[in-house]
Design an enzyme around this catalytic site. Structure first.
Site, PDB file in Angstrom:
ATOM      1  N   LYS A   1     -39.811 -18.451 -19.925  1.00 41.76           N
ATOM      2  CA  LYS A   1     -38.957 -18.403 -21.120  1.00 41.76           C
ATOM      3  C   LYS A   1     -39.306 -19.540 -22.077  1.00 41.76           C
ATOM      4  O   LYS A   1     -38.676 -19.732 -23.103  1.00 41.76           O
ATOM      5  CB  LYS A   1     -37.475 -18.494 -20.744  1.00 41.76           C
TER       6      LYS A   1
ATOM      7  N   LYS B   1     -38.883 -22.700 -21.328  1.00 43.93           N
ATOM      8  CA  LYS B   1     -37.843 -23.722 -21.162  1.00 43.93           C
ATOM      9  C   LYS B   1     -38.207 -24.635 -20.002  1.00 43.93           C
ATOM     10  O   LYS B   1     -38.733 -24.197 -18.994  1.00 43.93           O
ATOM     11  CB  LYS B   1     -36.503 -23.058 -20.813  1.00 43.93           C
TER      12      LYS B   1
HETATM   13  N1  C2G Z   1     -23.826 -19.604 -24.211  1.00 46.33           N
HETATM   14  C1  C2G Z   1     -22.642 -19.530 -24.944  1.00 46.33           C
HETATM   15  N2  C2G Z   1     -22.305 -20.535 -25.784  1.00 46.33           N
HETATM   16  C2  C2G Z   1     -23.106 -21.628 -25.893  1.00 46.33           C
HETATM   17  C3  C2G Z   1     -24.302 -21.728 -25.140  1.00 46.33           C
HETATM   18  C4  C2G Z   1     -24.641 -20.683 -24.295  1.00 46.33           C
HETATM   19  O1  C2G Z   1     -21.904 -18.529 -24.847  1.00 46.33           O
HETATM   20  N3  C2G Z   1     -22.737 -22.630 -26.754  1.00 46.33           N
HETATM   21  C5  C2G Z   1     -24.167 -18.475 -23.329  1.00 46.33           C
HETATM   22  C6  C2G Z   1     -25.477 -17.812 -23.735  1.00 46.33           C
HETATM   23  O2  C2G Z   1     -25.247 -16.859 -24.769  1.00 46.33           O
HETATM   24  C7  C2G Z   1     -25.893 -17.140 -22.430  1.00 46.33           C
HETATM   25  C8  C2G Z   1     -25.338 -18.094 -21.353  1.00 46.33           C
HETATM   26  O3  C2G Z   1     -24.379 -18.946 -22.018  1.00 46.33           O
HETATM   27  O4  C2G Z   1     -25.257 -15.866 -22.295  1.00 46.33           O
HETATM   28  C9  C2G Z   1     -26.416 -18.950 -20.732  1.00 46.33           C
HETATM   29  O5  C2G Z   1     -27.113 -19.590 -21.774  1.00 46.33           O
HETATM   30  P1  C2G Z   1     -28.539 -20.274 -21.417  1.00 46.33           P
HETATM   31  O6  C2G Z   1     -28.374 -21.123 -20.229  1.00 46.33           O
HETATM   32  O7  C2G Z   1     -29.089 -20.823 -22.674  1.00 46.33           O
HETATM   33  O8  C2G Z   1     -29.380 -19.002 -20.940  1.00 46.33           O
HETATM   34  P2  C2G Z   1     -30.570 -18.285 -21.716  1.00 46.33           P
HETATM   35  O9  C2G Z   1     -31.706 -19.217 -21.894  1.00 46.33           O
HETATM   36  O10 C2G Z   1     -29.960 -17.632 -22.893  1.00 46.33           O
HETATM   37  O11 C2G Z   1     -31.056 -17.221 -20.603  1.00 46.33           O
HETATM   38  O12 C2G Z   1     -32.296 -12.976 -18.948  1.00 46.33           O
HETATM   39  C10 C2G Z   1     -31.374 -13.696 -19.759  1.00 46.33           C
HETATM   40  C11 C2G Z   1     -31.769 -15.135 -19.878  1.00 46.33           C
HETATM   41  O13 C2G Z   1     -31.995 -15.700 -18.604  1.00 46.33           O
HETATM   42  C12 C2G Z   1     -30.685 -15.896 -20.631  1.00 46.33           C
END
Ligand code: C2G
Length: 154
Positions: A45, A47
């Protein structure tokens, strides 16, 4: 019959944005499953998380809203997971709006409003800024000590 919810994410530097999403997801049903991105999948990803998969999985598992945590290893596993766990609702924050609509064939697909003004990236950026300003302060202090030493010597 338990209503089963599933979501996926990295969940690094666990913060209120994550907590509020997981709470709202649990409110949609009875059993919340979270696929936490493995370190290898994070690399895919683009990351690099501060905490390892094991640490992030432990933290997410400790959240009162979460019932089961398992590793998210690739983009392709969602359909299999949804079928395997008999999922009723697949849900993500709306930064993923529309990205997983293909799962509509197997379960409801929901995108919830993200929590504004907080993200793991912002936290990392703020922390690095604090370190920078600390360095400036230490440097100024050192200059003052050098001046005092010079004054004492003269
Ligand atoms: N999230 C949120 N509000 C934030 C930050 C994150 O609602 N201020 C939500 C994101 O939308 C996501 C979840 O928290 O649904 C996890 O966010 P991340 O850890 O950034 O995950 P991400 O990199 O988006 O990975 O296959 C899907 C991916 O693995 C998602």
């Amino acid at each position: 019959m338990k209503k089963i919810i599933i979501t996926y994410g990295t969940f690094d530097l666990f913060h209120v944005g994550h907590v509020r999403l997981l709470k709202r997801l649990k409110d949609l049903g009875d059993y919340l499953i979270v696929g936490v991105s493995s370190d290898e999948f994070n690399a895919l990803k683009g990351k690099k998380s501060f905490f390892s998969y094991a640490e992030r999985a432990e933290i997410v598992s400790s959240c009162i809203y979460v019932d089961k945590v398992f590793p998210e290893n690739n983009w392709e596993q969602k359909k299999t997971d949804v079928i395997k766990y008999n999922v009723d609702i697949f849900a993500m924050g709306n930064d993923w709006d529309g990205e997983f609509d293909f799962l509509n064939e197997y379960c409801d697909v929901v995108y919830l409003q993200r929590t504004e003004d907080i993200s793991t990236t912002d936290i990392k950026r703020s922390l690095s800024k604090i370190r920078e300003s600390d360095l400036v302060e230490v440097e100024n202090l050192l200059h003052s000590v050098i001046e005092i030493i010079k004054a004492l010597k003269s």
